[in-house]
Scaffold this motif. Sequence first.
Motif, PDB file in Angstrom:
ATOM      1  N   TYR A  96     -43.625  86.767  -9.127  1.00 11.53           N
ATOM      2  CA  TYR A  96     -44.495  85.981 -10.020  1.00 11.53           C
ATOM      3  C   TYR A  96     -45.820  86.684 -10.311  1.00 11.53           C
ATOM      4  CZ  TYR A  96     -41.325  82.089 -10.381  1.00 11.53           C
ATOM      5  OH  TYR A  96     -40.233  81.310 -10.681  1.00 11.53           O
ATOM      6  N   HIS A 111     -27.101  90.873 -10.003  1.00 16.55           N
ATOM      7  CA  HIS A 111     -27.736  90.085 -11.057  1.00 16.55           C
ATOM      8  C   HIS A 111     -28.214  90.983 -12.203  1.00 16.55           C
ATOM      9  CE1 HIS A 111     -30.025  86.706 -12.732  1.00 16.55           C
ATOM     10  NE2 HIS A 111     -31.012  87.564 -12.942  1.00 16.55           N
ATOM     11  N   ALA A 115     -24.713  85.315 -13.895  1.00 23.20           N
ATOM     12  CA  ALA A 115     -26.118  85.748 -13.764  1.00 23.20           C
ATOM     13  C   ALA A 115     -26.987  84.551 -13.374  1.00 23.20           C
ATOM     14  CB  ALA A 115     -26.610  86.364 -15.074  1.00 23.20           C
ATOM     15  N   PHE A 116     -26.706  83.387 -13.982  1.00 25.43           N
ATOM     16  CA  PHE A 116     -27.513  82.196 -13.706  1.00 25.43           C
ATOM     17  C   PHE A 116     -27.397  81.778 -12.235  1.00 25.43           C
ATOM     18  CE2 PHE A 116     -28.855  77.821 -13.708  1.00 25.43           C
ATOM     19  CZ  PHE A 116     -29.911  77.819 -14.601  1.00 25.43           C
ATOM     20  N   MET A 121     -30.924  83.786  -5.675  1.00 25.04           N
ATOM     21  CA  MET A 121     -31.902  84.799  -5.243  1.00 25.04           C
ATOM     22  C   MET A 121     -33.320  84.296  -5.229  1.00 25.04           C
ATOM     23  SD  MET A 121     -31.308  88.231  -7.381  1.00 25.04           S
ATOM     24  CE  MET A 121     -32.037  87.508  -8.803  1.00 25.04           C
ATOM     25  N   GLY A 141     -28.998  84.317 -10.010  1.00 26.35           N
ATOM     26  CA  GLY A 141     -30.455  84.252 -10.209  1.00 26.35           C
ATOM     27  C   GLY A 141     -31.058  83.096  -9.438  1.00 26.35           C
ATOM     28  N   LYS A 142     -30.441  81.911  -9.558  1.00 24.22           N
ATOM     29  CA  LYS A 142     -30.954  80.724  -8.859  1.00 24.22           C
ATOM     30  C   LYS A 142     -30.887  80.915  -7.331  1.00 24.22           C
ATOM     31  CE  LYS A 142     -32.719  77.823 -11.454  1.00 24.22           C
ATOM     32  NZ  LYS A 142     -34.126  77.588 -11.193  1.00 24.22           N
ATOM     33  N   ARG A 174     -41.742  87.633 -15.146  1.00 20.15           N
ATOM     34  CA  ARG A 174     -41.044  86.719 -14.225  1.00 20.15           C
ATOM     35  C   ARG A 174     -41.256  85.268 -14.648  1.00 20.15           C
ATOM     36  NH1 ARG A 174     -38.369  83.597 -12.326  1.00 20.15           N
ATOM     37  NH2 ARG A 174     -37.653  83.276 -10.189  1.00 20.15           N
ATOM     38  N   LEU A 211     -39.090  92.568 -16.728  1.00 19.03           N
ATOM     39  CA  LEU A 211     -39.523  92.344 -15.339  1.00 19.03           C
ATOM     40  C   LEU A 211     -39.147  93.535 -14.459  1.00 19.03           C
ATOM     41  CD1 LEU A 211     -40.509  90.668 -12.940  1.00 19.03           C
ATOM     42  CD2 LEU A 211     -38.334  89.434 -12.961  1.00 19.03           C
ATOM     43  N   SER A 212     -37.908  94.002 -14.661  1.00 16.90           N
ATOM     44  CA  SER A 212     -37.445  95.144 -13.881  1.00 16.90           C
ATOM     45  C   SER A 212     -38.335  96.365 -14.124  1.00 16.90           C
ATOM     46  CB  SER A 212     -35.986  95.440 -14.263  1.00 16.90           C
ATOM     47  OG  SER A 212     -35.624  96.699 -13.816  1.00 16.90           O
ATOM     48  N   LYS A 219     -32.119  91.082  -0.131  1.00 17.12           N
ATOM     49  CA  LYS A 219     -32.100  90.647  -1.539  1.00 17.12           C
ATOM     50  C   LYS A 219     -31.615  91.760  -2.479  1.00 17.12           C
ATOM     51  CE  LYS A 219     -35.014  87.593  -4.242  1.00 17.12           C
ATOM     52  NZ  LYS A 219     -36.327  86.957  -4.265  1.00 17.12           N
ATOM     53  N   ILE A 273     -33.504  85.962 -22.393  1.00 17.80           N
ATOM     54  CA  ILE A 273     -33.443  85.945 -20.919  1.00 17.80           C
ATOM     55  C   ILE A 273     -33.078  87.338 -20.417  1.00 17.80           C
ATOM     56  CG2 ILE A 273     -31.036  85.156 -20.524  1.00 17.80           C
ATOM     57  CD1 ILE A 273     -32.711  83.328 -18.346  1.00 17.80           C
ATOM     58  N   ALA A 274     -32.169  87.999 -21.136  1.00 20.03           N
ATOM     59  CA  ALA A 274     -31.778  89.346 -20.682  1.00 20.03           C
ATOM     60  C   ALA A 274     -32.935  90.332 -20.879  1.00 20.03           C
ATOM     61  CB  ALA A 274     -30.532  89.804 -21.426  1.00 20.03           C
ATOM     62  N   GLY A 298     -35.656  89.808 -18.362  1.00 19.11           N
ATOM     63  CA  GLY A 298     -35.222  90.353 -17.069  1.00 19.11           C
ATOM     64  C   GLY A 298     -35.427  91.858 -17.021  1.00 19.11           C
ATOM     65  N   ILE A 299     -35.092  92.525 -18.130  1.00 16.92           N
ATOM     66  CA  ILE A 299     -35.266  93.987 -18.180  1.00 16.92           C
ATOM     67  C   ILE A 299     -36.763  94.342 -18.159  1.00 16.92           C
ATOM     68  CG2 ILE A 299     -34.910  96.031 -19.658  1.00 16.92           C
ATOM     69  CD1 ILE A 299     -32.156  94.700 -20.404  1.00 16.92           C
TER      70      ILE A 299
END
Length: 176
Positions: free
Chosen positions: A131, A50, A27-28, A34, A31-32, A136, A109-110, A43, A102-103, A106-107
């Motif tokens: 952003y 990811h 994932a890291f 993307m 992520g970096k 994010r 953000l989604s 994308k 972090i997970a 991410g959720i």
Amino acid sequence: MSQTAPKKYHPIQVTLHWLIVLLVFAAFIIGKFMSGQPNDSAKLMPLALHMGIGSLTLLALVVRLIARMKLPVPAHASTGSALLDWAGKAAHATLYLLVFLIATSGIMLSMQAGLAPIVFGSAGTLPADFYDFTARVLHGVIAPALALLTLLHIGAALYHQLILKDHLFARMWYGK
Ligand code: HEM
């Protein structure tokens, strides 16, 4: 129920530990990769990977925490220094917390950006800039903190294995 502490982790715990290592690393790296790409249709594939891997990490983490409560756990590996032992326990708790955060960020953000239908259902286009969403910013702050603590964790494990020579890795592997 009287039970003496085992010398090593249960195979289920070992499997979950190394599975989470693989998932977090994958994932890291994705992520970096993307985050430097423009938000166009190219994308969508790395985002789907990811988001899938990141969500699976959260599931594996929850299962691991439940397994930890149900299965016997070996005693904390001592270094001979009360301060280092305390730091080790604090680092392990913080690692769990950062992977969880972090997970979940991410959720979040989604959800804020309505990504699931865009990424998995090809409905609509990606937002111009991730952003614009607070999650994010959070996700991007937690990522380097997790990377730093992971490096510290690897360093501490090598210190046990190579300097203290207490065979720490055998505790987190299969067999007798
Ligand atoms: C183990 C879990 C996760 C890790 C280690 C991780 C790691 C990362 C990293 C390192 C970045 C780039 C950060 C930066 O350069 O500032 C990133 C971006 C991102 N992540 Fe995650 N993430 C995880 C889980 C998730 C989940 C579960 C989702 C959504 C369901 C998600 C969605 C995103 C999105 C949308 C971006 C933005 C990409 C961009 O800016 O172009 N992540 N993640």
